[in-house]
Structure formats: structure tokens, C-alpha cells
Design a protein around this motif. Structure first.
Motif, PDB file in Angstrom:
ATOM      1  N   UNK A 580       0.702  -1.375  -0.227  1.00  0.00           N
ATOM      2  CA  UNK A 580      -0.114   0.043  -0.073  1.00  0.00           C
ATOM      3  C   UNK A 580       0.953   1.230  -0.008  1.00  0.00           C
ATOM      4  N   UNK A 581       0.716   2.198  -0.896  1.00  0.00           N
ATOM      5  CA  UNK A 581       1.468   3.355  -0.979  1.00  0.00           C
ATOM      6  C   UNK A 581       0.886   4.257   0.148  1.00  0.00           C
ATOM      7  N   UNK A 582       1.837   4.943   0.743  1.00  0.00           N
ATOM      8  CA  UNK A 582       1.465   5.716   1.957  1.00  0.00           C
ATOM      9  C   UNK A 582       2.429   6.992   1.961  1.00  0.00           C
ATOM     10  N   UNK A 583       1.900   7.988   2.326  1.00  0.00           N
ATOM     11  CA  UNK A 583       2.430   9.234   2.782  1.00  0.00           C
ATOM     12  C   UNK A 583       2.595   9.505   4.009  1.00  0.00           C
ATOM     13  N   UNK A 584       3.234  10.656   4.677  1.00  0.00           N
ATOM     14  CA  UNK A 584       3.208  10.772   6.181  1.00  0.00           C
ATOM     15  C   UNK A 584       3.313  12.462   6.339  1.00  0.00           C
ATOM     16  N   UNK A 595       3.143  19.807   2.641  1.00  0.00           N
ATOM     17  CA  UNK A 595       1.950  20.123   1.731  1.00  0.00           C
ATOM     18  C   UNK A 595       2.218  19.169   0.553  1.00  0.00           C
ATOM     19  N   UNK A 596       3.136  18.744   0.044  1.00  0.00           N
ATOM     20  CA  UNK A 596       3.252  17.533  -1.069  1.00  0.00           C
ATOM     21  C   UNK A 596       2.604  16.254  -0.554  1.00  0.00           C
ATOM     22  N   UNK A 597       2.550  15.877   0.876  1.00  0.00           N
ATOM     23  CA  UNK A 597       2.111  14.927   1.158  1.00  0.00           C
ATOM     24  C   UNK A 597       0.822  14.880   1.372  1.00  0.00           C
ATOM     25  N   UNK A 598       0.129  16.249   1.594  1.00  0.00           N
ATOM     26  CA  UNK A 598      -1.271  16.265   1.928  1.00  0.00           C
ATOM     27  C   UNK A 598      -1.730  16.434   0.304  1.00  0.00           C
ATOM     28  N   UNK A 599      -0.944  17.003  -0.562  1.00  0.00           N
ATOM     29  CA  UNK A 599      -1.680  16.942  -2.168  1.00  0.00           C
ATOM     30  C   UNK A 599      -1.682  15.573  -2.742  1.00  0.00           C
ATOM     31  N   UNK A 600      -0.540  14.823  -2.413  1.00  0.00           N
ATOM     32  CA  UNK A 600      -0.506  13.555  -2.714  1.00  0.00           C
ATOM     33  C   UNK A 600      -1.722  12.695  -2.321  1.00  0.00           C
ATOM     34  N   UNK A 601      -2.069  12.678  -1.068  1.00  0.00           N
ATOM     35  CA  UNK A 601      -3.022  11.970  -0.582  1.00  0.00           C
ATOM     36  C   UNK A 601      -4.298  12.304  -1.082  1.00  0.00           C
ATOM     37  N   UNK A 602      -4.672  13.592  -1.040  1.00  0.00           N
ATOM     38  CA  UNK A 602      -5.822  14.176  -1.696  1.00  0.00           C
ATOM     39  C   UNK A 602      -6.099  13.967  -3.270  1.00  0.00           C
ATOM     40  N   UNK A 608      -2.866   5.385  -0.902  1.00  0.00           N
ATOM     41  CA  UNK A 608      -4.057   4.725  -0.229  1.00  0.00           C
ATOM     42  C   UNK A 608      -4.254   5.201   1.272  1.00  0.00           C
ATOM     43  N   UNK A 609      -3.115   5.629   1.843  1.00  0.00           N
ATOM     44  CA  UNK A 609      -2.967   5.871   3.316  1.00  0.00           C
ATOM     45  C   UNK A 609      -2.128   7.077   3.670  1.00  0.00           C
ATOM     46  N   UNK A 610      -2.460   7.950   4.369  1.00  0.00           N
ATOM     47  CA  UNK A 610      -1.466   8.961   4.928  1.00  0.00           C
ATOM     48  C   UNK A 610      -1.555   9.014   6.673  1.00  0.00           C
ATOM     49  N   UNK A 611      -0.257   8.690   7.075  1.00  0.00           N
ATOM     50  CA  UNK A 611       0.291   8.554   8.281  1.00  0.00           C
ATOM     51  C   UNK A 611       0.385   9.883   8.922  1.00  0.00           C
ATOM     52  N   UNK A 618      -2.965  17.333  13.389  1.00  0.00           N
ATOM     53  CA  UNK A 618      -4.196  17.383  14.145  1.00  0.00           C
ATOM     54  C   UNK A 618      -4.997  18.697  14.206  1.00  0.00           C
ATOM     55  N   UNK A 619      -4.540  19.781  13.327  1.00  0.00           N
ATOM     56  CA  UNK A 619      -5.064  20.971  13.289  1.00  0.00           C
ATOM     57  C   UNK A 619      -4.857  21.622  11.938  1.00  0.00           C
ATOM     58  N   UNK A 620      -5.920  22.071  11.193  1.00  0.00           N
ATOM     59  CA  UNK A 620      -5.807  22.950   9.998  1.00  0.00           C
ATOM     60  C   UNK A 620      -5.451  22.327   8.933  1.00  0.00           C
ATOM     61  N   UNK A 621      -5.680  21.047   8.753  1.00  0.00           N
ATOM     62  CA  UNK A 621      -5.139  20.121   7.473  1.00  0.00           C
ATOM     63  C   UNK A 621      -6.457  19.762   7.127  1.00  0.00           C
ATOM     64  N   UNK A 622      -6.874  19.607   5.546  1.00  0.00           N
ATOM     65  CA  UNK A 622      -7.834  19.140   5.102  1.00  0.00           C
ATOM     66  C   UNK A 622      -7.405  17.944   4.099  1.00  0.00           C
ATOM     67  N   UNK A 623      -8.161  16.736   5.030  1.00  0.00           N
ATOM     68  CA  UNK A 623      -8.064  15.299   4.586  1.00  0.00           C
ATOM     69  C   UNK A 623      -9.130  14.699   3.990  1.00  0.00           C
TER      70      UNK A 623
END
Length: 715
Positions: A580-584, A595-602, A608-611, A618-623
Motif C-alpha cells: 500500500x502506497x503511503x505518505x506521512x 504540503x506535498x504529502x497532503x496534495x498527494x493523498x488528496x 492509499x494511506x496518510x500516516x 491534528x489541526x488546520x489540515x484538509x484530508x
């Protein structure tokens, strides 16, 4: 301004125990117990710190009086001194628990107006006749400091090269702060009352008081604010209409996911509050810059990093994270800010932290310009973490109070109620008065009814390997240690009139508090509540990751939250082995990598997973590309858990959201989960006006230790 105690004699409480030779001692004994109880719960706010100080110097005053009073017999004198020693002993124990109180013991007299007023009122309650000069309290404030830069930060201060050019390009002269003197406040009916405690109490008793949200204007007929292709939601539009009508200070406490960032960006445009400073957690700096460009494309944002070498001093919006604000205080204070936004404002709740002091000092400077009417916004979906006094720093930032008493505008509102804290009707009226200052609190179920449901589901797992057995043994050893301490203290205190099988809750509190203090000092070393919880997290890591992998294969993208780096490492390795491809998102990442991890996940269907770190993401991030969240480790607060889940459950989400809490069965993990759920009652009661159980204001750690001890004692 000067205040004078009422001329009439205060009515003595029928329940107060009086002592003809030293009537102040019962009052001191009662007050010191109140302070001790707060200290045991690690919630010794500014009001109780002043109370601690007043008790200390009244004990000294009374001791000197008793020794010098020849009318008191030797036996009576010895008894009175013994009772004063008892009060002093509690003061010393409280100071040992919170060492910042030690310096207050060194003060020989009441220095602040609040302390002098408190001393006066207690003495009057005791029936003591005071001299005329002691009845009048002068509230004059000391002159404001010339600089907002604390000495500890002066060596780190920087000044970007373009700043002077921007300041010099301003055709107006810089304001002369030395010539600005605030107008004296009029004499008010409530000047003789200590009001901060009652204000906090009014929110603690908020049940039945309705939602903590000021009355907002109706939705305007036309939306003239949104750029092409975007639309402001009705609840956002009502907030912006209040700004357009002239309101300038807000605690925007909407539930996470209701678009507080967009509302703030547009509010600055409506109020023309430029240049605007936005103070944020590091993880959301880039997101704020994007939102400024998105909602106000005609404005320029500059993200401040490091020494500010890349700062565009001619920008409209400056975005800085808490950790480096101290380096930039001086030039930001000189810039002539038209507004200030503090995102995740609960970050400043600890008034002793440099972070909080920096924000408050800069906010004071922003308001000092004569004739200024800056836009001041405190944003947080979770303003209350453990106690209503978490409001304190936010109210100071907004200039509603100064920490010791209400500001002039709030005092006028309180005075207009016609009540005093002696009246039961004061409390709902006072709560509403604070709300009307600018608290805006909307819940998803009320303003975003089309938002899908949110469910928190517990997934018990069995730690039945060697790690699980060692955790079970460590928990038994902790219970044994707590029970032994309880029995030793009980034996030392002698017969306390307990019925067979009855537990002395005072000793339970004392033992649990002592254990918690030792645990904090030791951290994750040794067998204590913190090391035990960490070991449980390590034991659950692979089990939680395996469950997340199964979810991902069946439902698509999954957000995986953990507290500790080693748990995140084990999870990422498990996902890699599972194909499973994951970013963190981690705390040590650069802004660009995060920001690259957030964009890749979205945006990338292959991810498939963001760790995620609970603290870093825990704050201010849109997933919201996901609708399933796995909480591999539990937080110590319900607020942190809510913030994590609401990275997914927010505007734009079109699927029901499920948060899966992985719970280690038959361990302290279960107790912590139950306590977190119970702690949600404070916010529901104070902010949303719901009737909930009146849970004590104590940390989850302390409550968990008490629960372990009661079980060990057979309760």
C-alpha cells in the motif's frame, strides 16, 4: 480608577464559622482549600494565583497581630498560631506542587489592585474595621512598555531588509504612543466585586443557557464577497455581515471543518484590516497562503520563515508560525497592523509560555494606536481543553479582560444586567454578556445539515503476546504502588470516621496527584502512566496498521493517526510490506514536504494511506479525500481527538465519516477512552448550553490514576 468598599456592613454567612479572637482564620482556611483543590487539578489560573498571594500575606499579618495582642491568653495564642501554621502548611504544599507560586510567597504586601481589593473584602467579611485609606483601591495601570520584544528574545530578533522601505513609503507619520493615554473609566456599581471567578463559573454552569454564539445579522440578499467560482455558505455570510456592520473582535469557535479560515480571510477584506498578521501552527502556513490567494486573489500573502529573508514587506497578509514569532515581533509591531488573527488560539492558553506572551504583547501594541479599530480574531474549534479558565488568554488577546478584571466594554455590559455575583440571575446574564462581546459558535449539525454523519467506533484488540503480558504486569505493579501509598497515608492520619469499605477521596486525590507529578518528571522512563501508555501504543502499532490496511482495500483512502514516531514508523513499514502506497505528515518535515504529502493523498488515486502525527497534523489540515480515520493511539484530551477526526469531517465531505479507535482490551487504554468521552461534557455545557454531567475539571491522566487506585482498593 479608585474604588471604595460599600459603607454598609456585609452580612455574615450563617454557615461561616466565626472566631471572636481571630475571625479571619476560618476565611483563610476556606480560601486556601479552594486554591489547593485547583492546584491539584493543575488549573491554578490567575484568579487563584492572586488568592494564593493574598492568603500568604494575610497569614503573616495575622501571625504578627496574634503575637502582639496582649489581650489573648497564652493557650489561645498557641491555638491560633497552630491554626495559622496549618494554613501556611497547605500554602507550602501547594507551592511545592506548582513551583511558580514560590515567588508569590516572597511578596510582603498586596501590590496589585485586585490583590488589595481581595484583602479588603476578606477583612470586611471577618468584621475587621479598616482605615479609610484601606477602603479605597486605586486601579491605575502602569505605563505600557516601549517595546514588545522580551529580553529573552531580543538577541534573536531580525528585521527583513524591505521592512524599513515599506514603513518609509507610508505618507503618514508614525503614531506617538507616549502621547496616548486611555480615558478614565467611569465609576461602576460592580467595581467592588471580584468578577473573573464568577465569569468563569457562568460558563462552567452553562447548561440551559443556549449556544454560546452572539446574535448575528441575517444572511444578506446578495453575496458580493466570493470570487468567481466560489460561494460563501449562509453561516459564513452572517459572520461577515457582522464584520461589515462594524464588529471587530471575535472568538470564532465554530466546530472544526466549518471554514473558519475562509471566513477570516474574507473578514479582513470586508474590514480592510490590512496589513493583516496571521499567527498559526507551522503545519498550516502554506494552507493559509493558499486560502488568501483563493478567496482574495487581489491581495498578496507573504509567509514568514526563519530570519525572514524572503519576506515581501509590501504584502497585505503576513503569515507566521508561533515558534518564530519572537524573532519578528519588533518589525511587525512597527508595521501598523490593521488586524491580527490567531489560529488554533487554544495554543496560547498557557499564559506562562513565551508563545502566549509574544501573542499578547503584539496584540496590545496593535490596539495602542489612537483611533485604531483593528480586526482581532481568535480562531479555535476547541477553546476549552480541560477547564473554563482556558478562556483566559483568549479573552486577554481580544481585550475583553486583562486577566484580573473585565475590560471597560464588558464591565459596562455586566453593569447593565443589574445583578451582582450574589444573585443567581447574574450567571446566565454574565455568560450572555461575554458571548455578546463576540463569541461565534456554530455546530455542523445546525449549519451544515447536508454534512454526512460522524461516528466514533471502538475496535478492541487483545495484546496477548509478551508485550501484552508485560503491560498487564506493569499495570498491576502501578496499582499496588498506589494502594500502598494510600494505606500508609491513611494509617498515618489515624481514624477518619470511615465506614467499612469506604474510601477517603481526599487521600485518593493526594496519592494520584503525587504519582502524576513523579510521572511527569520521569517522562517515559520507568513504570508510570506515561511509559505504560506509550508501550500500549507500541503494542497496538502493527494491529492498528493491519486494520487500516484492510479498510483501505475495502473502502479506499484511510487517515492513520498516532502520537509517537516509533508507532508511525512501524505502521509505514507495515503498509510498505502490504503493498500500500503511503505518505506521512510529521513534525520534522519542511513546509514543502508536508504540503506535498497532503496534495498527494488528496489528489493521487495511487496513495492509499496518510500516516499522521496527532500533534503535527491534528489541526488546520484538509484530508477530506478519505472518510475513514484510524486512531492507533489515544490522545490525552477529547479536543485533540475531535480535531484529528475533523481533518476528514468538514465542509466538502460527501460520505459518512467513521473514526476507528484501536483500544487495547483489559488495560488502562479502556479507561482513557471512557474518560476522553466524558471530558467532552465541558465544551457541550459551556459552549453549546447542553445539560451534561458536572465532571470535575481534572486531567485525563489524573482521572485514570484515580480509577486504577479505586479498583485496587476494591471500590
Amino acid at each position: 480608577m479608585p474604588t471604595t468598599a460599600p459603607a454598609r456592613q456585609r452580612k455574615k454567612s450563617s454557615s461561616a464559622r466565626r472566631d471572636d479572637e481571630a475571625p479571619i482564620i476560618p476565611i483563610l482556611a476556606r480560601k486556601v482549600r479552594e486554591v489547593e483543590a485547583k492546584a491539584q487539578r493543575n488549573k491554578l489560573g490567575p484568579t487563584n494565583r492572586v488568592k494564593f498571594q493574598v492568603i500568604a500575606f494575610l497569614v503573616r499579618e495575622e501571625r504578627a497581630r496574634v503575637k502582639a495582642d496582649e489581650s489573648v491568653g497564652d493557650q489561645a495564642r498557641a491555638e491560633l498560631l497552630k491554626r495559622l501554621d496549618g494554613v501556611a502548611t497547605i500554602l507550602a504544599k501547594t507551592a511545592a506542587r506548582d513551583t511558580s507560586l514560590i515567588q508569590l510567597l516572597e511578596v510582603d504586601q498586596a501590590t496589585s489592585p485586585v490583590a488589595r481589593r481581595m484583602r479588603r473584602d476578606w477583612l470586611l467579611d471577618a468584621g475587621v474595621e479598616l482605615a479609610a485609606e484601606e477602603l479605597v483601591i486605586d486601579d491605575a495601570k502602569p505605563a505600557a512598555p516601549d517595546t514588545v520584544v522580551p529580553a529573552v528574545a531580543s538577541e534573536r530578533a531580525v528585521r527583513p531588509v524591505q521592512v524599513d522601505a515599506r514603513i518609509e513609503s507610508n505618507p503618514f507619520l508614525a503614531p506617538d504612543f507616549a502621547r496616548y493615554t486611555p480615558r478614565p473609566n467611569p465609576r461602576r456599581r460592580l467595581d467592588d466585586w471580584e468578577l473573573m471567578g464568577p465569569l468563569y463559573k457562568s460558563f462552567a454552569q452553562g447548561a440551559g443557557g443556549g449556544s454560546a454564539s452572539m446574535t448575528l445579522p441575517e444572511v444578506p440578499e446578495f453575496d458580493r464577497l466570493s470570487p468567481r467560482g466560489l460561494e460563501v455558505m449562509p453561516h459564513q455570510s452572517r459572520f461577515l455581515e457582522a464584520v461589515r456592520q462594524g464588529h471587530r473582535s471575535f472568538l470564532l469557535a465554530d466546530e472544526p471543518g466549518l471554514g473558519k479560515t475562509a471566513q477570516s480571510v474574507l473578514a479582513a477584506s470586508v474590514a480592510n484590516a490590512y496589513p493583516l498578521l496571521v499567527v498559526v501552527p507551522n503545519v498550516v502556513k502554506m494552507n493559509w497562503a493558499r486560502e488568501v490567494e483563493r478567496w482574495t486573489p487581489h491581495r498578496r500573502a507573504s509567509v514568514i520563515s526563519g530570519d525572514g529573508a524572503d519576506v515581501d514587506a509590501f504584502a497585505d497578509v503576513f503569515i507566521v508560525n508561533y515558534e518564530i514569532l519572537d524573532r519578528h515581533l519588533a518589525w511587525l509591531a512597527d508595521l501598523g497592523l490593521g488586524g491580527m488573527v490567531v489560529d488554533e488560539a487554544h495554543f496560547i492558553k498557557n499564559l506562562s509560555s513565551q508563545r502566549s506572551q509574544n501573542v499578547l504583547a503584539l496584540a496590545q501594541r496593535v490596539r495602542q494606536v489612537p483611533g485604531a479599530d483593528p480586526l482581532m480574531l481568535a480562531l479555535t474549534g476547541t477553546p476549552l481543553i480541560n477547564d473554563v479558565e482556558d478562556f483566559d488568554a483568549i479573552w486577554r488577546f481580544l481585550d475583553w479582560t486583562d486577566g484580573t478584571k473585565p475590560g471597560p466594554e464588558l464591565m459596562e455590559r455586566l453593569d447593565g444586567t443589574g445583578y451582582t455575583p450574589a444573585d443567581k440571575a447574574f450567571y446566565p446574564a454574565a455568560r450572555q454578556a461575554v458571548i455578546d462581546m463576540g463569541i461565534v459558535r456554530r455546530r455542523k449539525k445546525d449549519v451544515a445539515r447536508d454534512l454526512p454523519d460522524k461516528l466514533v467506533a471502538d475496535m478492541p484488540v487483545q495484546l496477548d503476546d509478551e508485550v501484552g503480558r508485560s503491560i498487564a504486569q506493569a499495570e498491576k505493579e502501578l496499582q499496588r504502588r498506589l494502594a500502598d501509598r494510600y494505606r500508609r497515608i491513611l494509617a498515618a492520619r489515624g481514624d477518619r470516621g470511615l465506614a467499612p469499605g469506604e474510601i477517603d477521596e481526599d487521600i485518593v486525590d493526594l496519592v494520584a496527584t503525587g504519582e502524576l507529578e513523579e510521572s511527569r518528571a520521569a517522562g517515559t522512563d520507568g513504570d508510570n502512566v506515561f511509559s505504560m501508555v506509550r508501550r500500549i501504543g507500541q503494542g497496538k502499532a502493527v494491529l492498528a496498521a493491519d486494520y487500516a490496511a484492510q479498510l483501505q482495500r475495502s473502502v479506499g483512502k484511510v487517515v492513520f493517526f498516532a502520537k509517537h514516531v516509533d508507532v508511525m514508523d512501524r505502521a509505514e513499514e507495515h503498509f510498505r510490506q502490504a503493498g500500500i502506497r503511503a505518505v506521512a505528515i510529521r513534525g520534522e518535515q519542511s513546509q514543502a514536504a508536508r504540503q506535498q504529502a497532503i496534495d498527494s493523498f488528496n489528489d493521487d488515486p495511487e496513495v492509499g494511506v496518510i500516516v499522521c502525527s496527532l500533534t503535527a497534523a491534528g489541526v488546520g489540515v484538509n484530508l477530506q479525500a478519505a472518510s475513514n480515520v484510524v486512531l492507533a493511539e489515544l490522545s490525552w484530551t477529547s479536543a485533540e481527538q475531535t480535531q484529528a477526526i475533523d481533518r476528514v469531517h468538514r465542509i466538502g465531505q460527501d460520505e459518512p465519516v467513521t473514526a476507528w479507535r484501536i483500544i487495547a482490551a483489559h488495560t488502562i487504554d479502556q479507561r482513557i477512552a471512557e474518560l476522553i468521552d466524558r471530558k467532552e461534557g465541558l465544551a457541550l455545557r459551556a459552549l453549546d448550553g447542553e445539560r451534561t454531567g458536572d465532571e470535575p475539571a481534572e486531567s485525563v491522566q489524573l482521572a485514570a490514576l484515580k480509577s486504577l487506585l479505586r479498583d485496587a482498593l476494591g471500590a
